[in-house]
Design a protein around this motif. Structure first.
Motif, PDB file in Angstrom:
ATOM      1  N   SER A  77       0.809  -1.221   0.000  1.00 30.05           N
ATOM      2  CA  SER A  77       0.000   0.000   0.000  1.00 30.05           C
ATOM      3  C   SER A  77       0.839   1.266   0.000  1.00 30.05           C
ATOM      4  O   SER A  77       0.316   2.344  -0.282  1.00 30.05           O
ATOM      5  N   ASP A  78       2.124   1.154   0.334  1.00 32.38           N
ATOM      6  CA  ASP A  78       2.981   2.331   0.366  1.00 32.38           C
ATOM      7  C   ASP A  78       3.246   2.817  -1.060  1.00 32.38           C
ATOM      8  O   ASP A  78       3.671   2.051  -1.924  1.00 32.38           O
ATOM      9  N   ALA A  79       2.981   4.092  -1.301  1.00 26.21           N
ATOM     10  CA  ALA A  79       3.164   4.664  -2.642  1.00 26.21           C
ATOM     11  C   ALA A  79       4.647   4.873  -2.916  1.00 26.21           C
ATOM     12  O   ALA A  79       5.403   5.326  -2.043  1.00 26.21           O
ATOM     13  N   LEU A  80       5.057   4.543  -4.137  1.00 23.55           N
ATOM     14  CA  LEU A  80       6.435   4.757  -4.542  1.00 23.55           C
ATOM     15  C   LEU A  80       6.651   6.218  -4.924  1.00 23.55           C
ATOM     16  O   LEU A  80       5.746   6.855  -5.474  1.00 23.55           O
ATOM     17  N   PRO A  81       7.828   6.747  -4.669  1.00 22.43           N
ATOM     18  CA  PRO A  81       8.085   8.147  -5.030  1.00 22.43           C
ATOM     19  C   PRO A  81       8.335   8.331  -6.529  1.00 22.43           C
ATOM     20  O   PRO A  81       8.588   9.430  -6.977  1.00 22.43           O
ATOM     21  N   PHE A  82       8.272   7.258  -7.306  1.00 17.80           N
ATOM     22  CA  PHE A  82       8.498   7.327  -8.745  1.00 17.80           C
ATOM     23  C   PHE A  82       7.608   6.314  -9.433  1.00 17.80           C
ATOM     24  O   PHE A  82       7.099   5.389  -8.812  1.00 17.80           O
ATOM     25  N   ASN A  83       7.423   6.493 -10.727  1.00 14.35           N
ATOM     26  CA  ASN A  83       6.601   5.587 -11.511  1.00 14.35           C
ATOM     27  C   ASN A  83       7.370   4.291 -11.741  1.00 14.35           C
ATOM     28  O   ASN A  83       8.486   4.319 -12.241  1.00 14.35           O
ATOM     29  N   ASN A  84       6.770   3.170 -11.401  1.00 15.76           N
ATOM     30  CA  ASN A  84       7.478   1.897 -11.502  1.00 15.76           C
ATOM     31  C   ASN A  84       6.729   0.926 -12.412  1.00 15.76           C
ATOM     32  O   ASN A  84       6.653  -0.262 -12.124  1.00 15.76           O
ATOM     33  N   ASN A  85       6.150   1.440 -13.494  1.00 14.66           N
ATOM     34  CA  ASN A  85       5.459   0.569 -14.439  1.00 14.66           C
ATOM     35  C   ASN A  85       6.469  -0.224 -15.249  1.00 14.66           C
ATOM     36  O   ASN A  85       7.476   0.320 -15.706  1.00 14.66           O
ATOM     37  N   VAL A  86       6.198  -1.489 -15.447  1.00 13.68           N
ATOM     38  CA  VAL A  86       7.082  -2.359 -16.211  1.00 13.68           C
ATOM     39  C   VAL A  86       6.607  -2.343 -17.659  1.00 13.68           C
ATOM     40  O   VAL A  86       5.440  -2.607 -17.942  1.00 13.68           O
ATOM     41  N   LYS A  87       7.516  -1.991 -18.558  1.00  9.61           N
ATOM     42  CA  LYS A  87       7.195  -1.960 -19.984  1.00  9.61           C
ATOM     43  C   LYS A  87       8.201  -2.818 -20.720  1.00  9.61           C
ATOM     44  O   LYS A  87       9.381  -2.843 -20.375  1.00  9.61           O
ATOM     45  N   HIS A  88       7.717  -3.490 -21.769  1.00 13.60           N
ATOM     46  CA  HIS A  88       8.599  -4.288 -22.595  1.00 13.60           C
ATOM     47  C   HIS A  88       9.357  -3.360 -23.530  1.00 13.60           C
ATOM     48  O   HIS A  88       8.765  -2.492 -24.172  1.00 13.60           O
ATOM     49  N   PHE A  89      10.655  -3.539 -23.612  1.00  9.23           N
ATOM     50  CA  PHE A  89      11.477  -2.682 -24.460  1.00  9.23           C
ATOM     51  C   PHE A  89      12.408  -3.538 -25.285  1.00  9.23           C
ATOM     52  O   PHE A  89      12.984  -4.504 -24.799  1.00  9.23           O
ATOM     53  N   GLN A  90      12.559  -3.161 -26.551  1.00 10.58           N
ATOM     54  CA  GLN A  90      13.495  -3.848 -27.424  1.00 10.58           C
ATOM     55  C   GLN A  90      14.122  -2.810 -28.343  1.00 10.58           C
ATOM     56  O   GLN A  90      13.437  -1.920 -28.858  1.00 10.58           O
ATOM     57  N   LEU A  91      15.416  -2.910 -28.545  1.00 11.65           N
ATOM     58  CA  LEU A  91      16.110  -1.986 -29.436  1.00 11.65           C
ATOM     59  C   LEU A  91      15.641  -2.195 -30.864  1.00 11.65           C
ATOM     60  O   LEU A  91      15.339  -3.320 -31.269  1.00 11.65           O
ATOM     61  N   PRO A  92      15.604  -1.131 -31.667  1.00 12.29           N
ATOM     62  CA  PRO A  92      15.247  -1.277 -33.081  1.00 12.29           C
ATOM     63  C   PRO A  92      16.259  -2.148 -33.812  1.00 12.29           C
ATOM     64  O   PRO A  92      17.434  -2.229 -33.443  1.00 12.29           O
ATOM     65  N   GLU A  93      15.785  -2.790 -34.879  1.00  9.22           N
ATOM     66  CA  GLU A  93      16.618  -3.718 -35.649  1.00  9.22           C
ATOM     67  C   GLU A  93      17.839  -3.035 -36.261  1.00  9.22           C
ATOM     68  O   GLU A  93      18.912  -3.629 -36.332  1.00  9.22           O
ATOM     69  N   ASP A  94      17.697  -1.782 -36.722  1.00 12.63           N
ATOM     70  CA  ASP A  94      18.838  -1.116 -37.350  1.00 12.63           C
ATOM     71  C   ASP A  94      19.973  -0.879 -36.364  1.00 12.63           C
ATOM     72  O   ASP A  94      21.146  -0.915 -36.723  1.00 12.63           O
ATOM     73  N   ILE A  95      19.641  -0.690 -35.090  1.00 13.43           N
ATOM     74  CA  ILE A  95      20.692  -0.537 -34.076  1.00 13.43           C
ATOM     75  C   ILE A  95      21.297  -1.891 -33.736  1.00 13.43           C
ATOM     76  O   ILE A  95      22.513  -2.013 -33.558  1.00 13.43           O
ATOM     77  N   LEU A  96      20.461  -2.915 -33.648  1.00 11.45           N
ATOM     78  CA  LEU A  96      20.975  -4.249 -33.334  1.00 11.45           C
ATOM     79  C   LEU A  96      21.880  -4.784 -34.431  1.00 11.45           C
ATOM     80  O   LEU A  96      22.854  -5.485 -34.166  1.00 11.45           O
ATOM     81  N   ASN A  97      21.568  -4.467 -35.685  1.00 12.02           N
ATOM     82  CA  ASN A  97      22.341  -4.986 -36.815  1.00 12.02           C
ATOM     83  C   ASN A  97      23.415  -4.022 -37.282  1.00 12.02           C
ATOM     84  O   ASN A  97      24.023  -4.240 -38.318  1.00 12.02           O
ATOM     85  N   PHE A  98      23.667  -2.962 -36.545  1.00 10.04           N
ATOM     86  CA  PHE A  98      24.677  -1.992 -36.942  1.00 10.04           C
ATOM     87  C   PHE A  98      26.055  -2.649 -36.964  1.00 10.04           C
ATOM     88  O   PHE A  98      26.494  -3.250 -35.996  1.00 10.04           O
ATOM     89  N   GLY A  99      26.710  -2.572 -38.080  1.00 13.53           N
ATOM     90  CA  GLY A  99      28.052  -3.114 -38.224  1.00 13.53           C
ATOM     91  C   GLY A  99      28.094  -4.568 -38.628  1.00 13.53           C
ATOM     92  O   GLY A  99      29.153  -5.077 -38.977  1.00 13.53           O
ATOM     93  N   LYS A 100      26.980  -5.270 -38.574  1.00 12.02           N
ATOM     94  CA  LYS A 100      26.978  -6.676 -38.964  1.00 12.02           C
ATOM     95  C   LYS A 100      27.004  -6.825 -40.477  1.00 12.02           C
ATOM     96  O   LYS A 100      27.442  -7.843 -40.990  1.00 12.02           O
ATOM     97  N   ASP A 101      26.522  -5.810 -41.217  1.00 13.58           N
ATOM     98  CA  ASP A 101      26.462  -5.891 -42.674  1.00 13.58           C
ATOM     99  C   ASP A 101      27.851  -5.804 -43.296  1.00 13.58           C
ATOM    100  O   ASP A 101      28.133  -6.457 -44.291  1.00 13.58           O
ATOM    101  N   LYS A 102      28.706  -5.003 -42.714  1.00 13.64           N
ATOM    102  CA  LYS A 102      30.048  -4.841 -43.274  1.00 13.64           C
ATOM    103  C   LYS A 102      30.914  -6.049 -42.897  1.00 13.64           C
ATOM    104  O   LYS A 102      30.793  -6.607 -41.820  1.00 13.64           O
ATOM    105  N   THR A 103      31.786  -6.376 -43.782  1.00 11.23           N
ATOM    106  CA  THR A 103      32.734  -7.440 -43.453  1.00 11.23           C
ATOM    107  C   THR A 103      33.848  -6.850 -42.609  1.00 11.23           C
ATOM    108  O   THR A 103      34.003  -5.634 -42.520  1.00 11.23           O
ATOM    109  N   LYS A 104      34.623  -7.685 -41.996  1.00 14.99           N
ATOM    110  CA  LYS A 104      35.707  -7.201 -41.154  1.00 14.99           C
ATOM    111  C   LYS A 104      36.742  -6.433 -41.969  1.00 14.99           C
ATOM    112  O   LYS A 104      37.331  -5.480 -41.502  1.00 14.99           O
ATOM    113  N   LYS A 105      36.947  -6.858 -43.218  1.00 16.90           N
ATOM    114  CA  LYS A 105      37.905  -6.173 -44.081  1.00 16.90           C
ATOM    115  C   LYS A 105      37.427  -4.751 -44.364  1.00 16.90           C
ATOM    116  O   LYS A 105      38.213  -3.799 -44.286  1.00 16.90           O
TER     117      LYS A 105
END
Length: 166
Positions: A77-105
């Motif tokens: 029952s004690d109120a939190l001093p901040f919002n503690n809602n749980v939200k699902h978060f996932q990074l966008p695909e372009d950030i996840l795949n950054f650098g994977k397209d280029k070859t090491k060379k």
């Protein structure tokens, strides 16, 4: 190697009206529920042990408080001093795949080319800056005050003298 610390034996607390009053005085200003309940319990424990005059554990205090209150419900029952809602978060695909397209060379070649182009552009900028700035601005030397000699006729109180009145 390690030092063994012997703690004084903790005897059970005889809970009567006097010890409960001491507990309530120790709880004044401290709320043993909510997100900071353990920090508040440190303050309660310190004050209660001092007023009781005997060693006490925080487990003994928690145990007695649980007989008096429903601590689980109070925590919820004690109120939190901040919002503690749980939200699902996932990074966008372009950030996840950054650098994977280029070859090491290709990555290595890009890394090798970048410093040399930056160096040549910075040299050009310095050349342009040096042509556009006047020679007096280029010098980083300190300016010194030109001190003229004082004529004896003017005296020590005249302009340019080293003695100044305050």
């Amino acid at each position: 190697m390690g030092e063994i610390i012997e703690r004084p034996s903790v005897s059970p607390i005889l809970w009567n009206a006097d010890t409960e009053v001491c507990l309530f005085y120790a709880m004044r200003g401290h709320k043993p529920v909510g997100i900071n309940k353990h920090f508040h319990m440190m303050g309660i424990h310190s004050k209660f042990a001092q007023s009781l005059g005997q060693p006490v554990t925080s487990a003994q205090i928690w145990e007695h408080l649980s007989t008096m209150y429903n601590l689980a419900v109070l925590d919820e029952s004690d109120a939190l001093p901040f919002n503690n809602n749980v939200k699902h978060f996932q990074l966008p695909e372009d950030i996840l795949n950054f650098g994977k397209d280029k070859t090491k060379k290709e990555q290595h070649e890009a890394a090798v080319k970048t410093p040399s182009t930056a160096k040549s552009s910075s040299n050009k900028d310095l050349q342009l800056q040096s042509k556009s700035t006047p020679p007096s601005a280029k010098s980083n030397r300190k300016r010194t005050r030109n001190v003229t000699s004082v004529s004896p006729a003017v005296g020590a109180s005249g302009p340019g003298s080293s003695k100044r009145r305050r």
